[in-house]
Motif scaffolding. Structure first.
Motif, PDB file in Angstrom:
ATOM      1  N   THR A  37       0.826  -1.210   0.000  1.00  8.85           N
ATOM      2  CA  THR A  37       0.000   0.000   0.000  1.00  8.85           C
ATOM      3  C   THR A  37       0.860   1.259   0.000  1.00  8.85           C
ATOM      4  N   ASP A  38       2.185   1.103  -0.001  1.00 12.16           N
ATOM      5  CA  ASP A  38       3.050   2.273   0.107  1.00 12.16           C
ATOM      6  C   ASP A  38       4.107   2.243  -1.005  1.00 12.16           C
ATOM      7  N   THR A  39       4.115   3.283  -1.827  1.00  9.64           N
ATOM      8  CA  THR A  39       5.074   3.311  -2.956  1.00  9.64           C
ATOM      9  C   THR A  39       6.514   3.243  -2.457  1.00  9.64           C
ATOM     10  N   ARG A  40       6.732   3.668  -1.205  1.00  9.34           N
ATOM     11  CA  ARG A  40       8.100   3.668  -0.690  1.00  9.34           C
ATOM     12  C   ARG A  40       8.597   2.251  -0.399  1.00  9.34           C
ATOM     13  N   PHE A  48       0.156  -2.848  -6.349  1.00  8.94           N
ATOM     14  CA  PHE A  48       0.016  -1.655  -5.498  1.00  8.94           C
ATOM     15  C   PHE A  48      -1.461  -1.414  -5.223  1.00  8.94           C
ATOM     16  N   ILE A  51      -4.731   3.533  -1.329  1.00  8.89           N
ATOM     17  CA  ILE A  51      -5.659   3.914  -0.256  1.00  8.89           C
ATOM     18  C   ILE A  51      -5.693   5.436  -0.123  1.00  8.89           C
ATOM     19  N   GLY A  53      -5.806   8.296   2.282  1.00 11.32           N
ATOM     20  CA  GLY A  53      -5.569   8.494   3.708  1.00 11.32           C
ATOM     21  C   GLY A  53      -5.914   9.911   4.124  1.00 11.32           C
ATOM     22  N   GLU A  54      -5.483  10.271   5.351  1.00 14.26           N
ATOM     23  CA  GLU A  54      -5.767  11.625   5.835  1.00 14.26           C
ATOM     24  C   GLU A  54      -4.923  12.663   5.128  1.00 14.26           C
ATOM     25  N   ARG A  55      -3.673  12.282   4.811  1.00 13.12           N
ATOM     26  CA  ARG A  55      -2.768  13.248   4.186  1.00 13.12           C
ATOM     27  C   ARG A  55      -2.672  13.086   2.674  1.00 13.12           C
ATOM     28  N   PHE A  56      -2.653  11.836   2.214  1.00 13.64           N
ATOM     29  CA  PHE A  56      -2.427  11.581   0.790  1.00 13.64           C
ATOM     30  C   PHE A  56      -3.543  10.739   0.210  1.00 13.64           C
ATOM     31  N   ALA A  58      -3.407   7.893  -2.370  1.00  9.76           N
ATOM     32  CA  ALA A  58      -2.366   7.098  -3.037  1.00  9.76           C
ATOM     33  C   ALA A  58      -2.651   6.898  -4.527  1.00  9.76           C
ATOM     34  N   PHE A  61      -0.148   8.403  -6.664  1.00 10.31           N
ATOM     35  CA  PHE A  61       1.203   7.802  -6.759  1.00 10.31           C
ATOM     36  C   PHE A  61       1.245   6.609  -7.713  1.00 10.31           C
TER      37      PHE A  61
HETATM   38  N1  UDP Z   1       1.547   6.673   0.319  1.00 15.19           N
HETATM   39  C1  UDP Z   1       2.344   6.215  -0.708  1.00 15.19           C
HETATM   40  N2  UDP Z   1       3.464   6.916  -1.039  1.00 15.19           N
HETATM   41  C2  UDP Z   1       3.826   8.072  -0.411  1.00 15.19           C
HETATM   42  C3  UDP Z   1       3.002   8.540   0.648  1.00 15.19           C
HETATM   43  C4  UDP Z   1       1.866   7.812   0.972  1.00 15.19           C
HETATM   44  O1  UDP Z   1       2.063   5.176  -1.297  1.00 15.19           O
HETATM   45  O2  UDP Z   1       4.858   8.657  -0.777  1.00 15.19           O
HETATM   46  C5  UDP Z   1       0.354   5.898   0.677  1.00 15.19           C
HETATM   47  C6  UDP Z   1       0.384   5.411   2.124  1.00 15.19           C
HETATM   48  O3  UDP Z   1       1.095   4.194   2.254  1.00 15.19           O
HETATM   49  C7  UDP Z   1      -1.096   5.202   2.412  1.00 15.19           C
HETATM   50  C8  UDP Z   1      -1.775   6.232   1.486  1.00 15.19           C
HETATM   51  O4  UDP Z   1      -0.768   6.717   0.601  1.00 15.19           O
HETATM   52  O5  UDP Z   1      -1.513   3.895   2.017  1.00 15.19           O
HETATM   53  C9  UDP Z   1      -2.364   7.392   2.253  1.00 15.19           C
HETATM   54  O6  UDP Z   1      -1.321   8.024   2.999  1.00 15.19           O
HETATM   55  P1  UDP Z   1      -1.582   8.826   4.349  1.00 15.19           P
HETATM   56  O7  UDP Z   1      -0.273   9.199   4.934  1.00 15.19           O
HETATM   57  O8  UDP Z   1      -2.588   9.908   4.087  1.00 15.19           O
HETATM   58  O9  UDP Z   1      -2.241   7.680   5.224  1.00 15.19           O
HETATM   59  P2  UDP Z   1      -2.781   7.745   6.728  1.00 15.19           P
HETATM   60  O10 UDP Z   1      -1.849   6.818   7.431  1.00 15.19           O
HETATM   61  O11 UDP Z   1      -2.689   9.161   7.210  1.00 15.19           O
HETATM   62  O12 UDP Z   1      -4.183   7.227   6.610  1.00 15.19           O
END
Ligand code: UDP
Ligand code: ATP
Ligand code: MG
Length: 493
Positions: A37-40, A48, A51, A53-56, A58, A61
């Motif tokens: 779930t995380d591009t990193r 992939f 999702i 999320g609160e900040r991003f 995805a 990405f």
């Molecule tokens: N995410 C990603 N690459 C990034 C930053 C975030 O894939 O460089 C993914 C992250 O793993 C998550 C989604 O984006 O599945 C939403 O991120 P956010 O930080 O908003 O999630 P939260 O933990 O706040 O719900």
């Protein structure tokens, strides 16, 4: 490196599990061992799952995932990227569907699921140590215990695993019903009903209801494990009984004499002697408990056969009496699976405490107890009692407890009143709410000081350390990162 026994996802199984629709997938050949779930964290070939999320979001990405070698994406909306995309209504629920699909593929796997307000991760380690002696066991990594973490753990199941021990956490009603339904436990354990996340739940009765959802998903012949000493035991028993007759309890409780199930003649006789309550033992219970600076000892007893109590001595490498309760719970969960008592004891004696949960280190001749992993009102008091049992000068360093909602200031003050009764020499507090704890302690004895920043606290702490050897205990909610104080103290010495 891919584990050779890892499960491989293909187009058809991904579609079957999620009921999604493939787009841009003509001619694609997907064969992926990982869903991330995380591009990193992407490695070539991964699927992939995007999702919001609160900040991003995805979905932004997906191009980047493609460039890093992802073979497909699971999405809620098709994005402009030339890679296979499986369109689903909700990617978070799709993750749950994928986890459920993997669990269903292992009908012979034996699953222990556990929840509770405190001690889940610790008890999970103990259960894993017991079952790991018998066969390969999948255990929740870190704290992956919520509606996303639980299915992520299920995605790690391989054909090698015979057991899985999964921690289920709850932030809201319904969350455990959801995760438990995908986990389908053979043994479902509730450790305790405390006050963690009181804010979200609005009352301990609701916390008890939320936790008891774990019993609702038991397999046929599944066993419910109940905390006999908990105030909410009667409610939990009532809930468990709706789903299974197979129950084991651990611990002991004092009950009013009329509820003890005694013969009427015995009850009348005892009442005549002025006895109004009796101590009752659960199916597994501990006695001869002794706690030491580095470990505890106790006798582990089973009370299943009324004529015979089996009893074995245990040397538990964990500190604090609450860990004896955790060990009893671990013993009950594995006893339910037929593990012999001797093997349970060996597993307990070989278990290791997870980091930051009452772990002990030494800094420049002083003793440090690191309990910084997290905090709630119950675990704060438990930790303070562990410190109280130490010899010499004792310093408690506390940060705010989060997630208490409107009750926060009152709960912090209540904690202060309780701490004031303990034999501790100094209490240093940090944060916003902790000012109420300090005030409550100082009403009874002037040993507490409140700080709003870490450097000033550290400064005063160093002064206290110059007077000779002391034992310090650090604790606070995760967001307070109280471990940074220990790191600073270590670095400057
Ligand atoms: N995410 C990603 N690459 C990034 C930053 C975030 O894939 O460089 C993914 C992250 O793993 C998550 C989604 O984006 O599945 C939403 O991120 P956010 O930080 O908003 O999630 P939260 O933990 O706040 O719900
Ligand atoms: P989380 O909800 O954050 O995942 P958890 O339930 O997994 O927490 P642990 O990580 O095992 O709990 O323990 C966290 C802290 O809770 C410990 O350091 C200890 O202070 C306290 N604790 C552990 N077990 C108990 C218990 N049975 N009763 C009260 N407090 C406990
Ligand atoms: Mg945990």
């Amino acid at each position: 490196m891919t584990n050779p026994s890892a499960y491989l996802w293909r187009q058809d199984t991904l579609k079957q599990a999620t009921q999604g629709q493939w787009h841009h997938a003509d001619g694609a050949k997907i064969c992926a061992s990982r869903i991330v779930t995380d591009t990193r964290q992407i490695q070539a070939g991964d699927v992939f799952l995007a999702i919001k999320g609160e900040r991003f979001d995805a979905h932004d990405f997906i191009q980047s995932a493609h460039q890093q070698g992802a073979s497909a994406a699971i999405v809620e909306r098709i994005v402009d990227c030339d890679m296979p995309q499986l369109l689903v209504a909700d990617t978070k629920l799709a993750l749950g569907d994928l986890g459920r699909f993997r669990r269903e593929a292992h009908p012979d796997l034996t699953v222990v699921a556990l929840t509770g307000s405190s001690g889940k991760t610790t008890t999970k380690e103990m259960i894993g140590s017991i079952l790991g002696q018998i066969a390969p066991t999948l255990m929740t990594r870190g704290n992956l215990n919520n509606d996303l973490g639980v299915p992520m753990m299920l995605l790690e199941l391989t054909d090698e695993h015979r057991f899985a021990v999964l921690e289920l956490g709850a932030n809201h009603l319904g969350e455990i019903a959801y995760t438990a339904s995908m986990v389908r436990p053979d043994v479902a354990l509730i450790l305790n009903i405390g006050t963690a996340h009181l804010g979200e739940f609005g009352g301990r009765a609701n916390i008890a209801r939320a936790k008891s959802e774990i019993y609702s998903a038991l397999t046929n012949q599944g066993v419910a494990i109940l905390p006999f000493s908990d105030e909410f035991y009667p409610e939990l028993l009532n809930e468990a009984s709706q789903f299974t007759e197979l129950q084991l309890s651990f611990g002991e409780r004092t009950v009013p004499i009329e509820q003890a199930g005694l013969e009427l003649a015995d009850q009348t006789m005892l009442e005549a002697e002025g006895v109004s309550s009796v101590l009752m033992m659960g199916d597994l219970f501990a006695d001869d408990i002794e706690t030491f600076a580095t470990h505890s000892t106790f006798s582990l007893n089973t009370n299943i056969d009324i004529d015979q109590i089996d009893s074995l001595p245990v040397h538990l490498p964990f500190i604090g009496e609450h860990n004896v309760a955790n060990a009893l719970a671990a013993a009950a969960a594995t006893f339910a699976l037929g593990v012999p008592l001797e093997q349970i004891v060996t597993g307990l004696e070989r278990a290791t405490p997870p980091k930051g949960r009452l772990t002990r280190l030494s800094v420049d001749g002083h003793s440090v107890i690191d309990d910084t992993y997290n905090a709630n009102p119950t675990s704060m008091l438990v930790a303070a009692k562990v410190l109280e049992a130490e010899l010499g000068t004792k310093i408690l360093v506390l940060g705010d407890i989060f997630e208490l909602g409107d009750a926060a200031d009152d709960e912090h003050a209540k904690l202060g009143h309780q701490l004031a009764l303990l034999e501790i020499d100094h209490v240093l507090t940090l944060g916003n709410h902790m000012a109420h704890t300090t005030a409550a302690i100082n009403e009874q004895k002037p040993i507490a000081k409140h700080y709003t920043d870490k450097p000033s606290l550290l400064n005063d702490l160093r002064q206290l350390l110059s007077g000779g050897s002391v034992t310090m205990l650090f604790k606070g909610s995760r967001g307070m990162a109280m471990e940074s104080l220990i790191a600073d103290l270590t670095a400057s010495n």
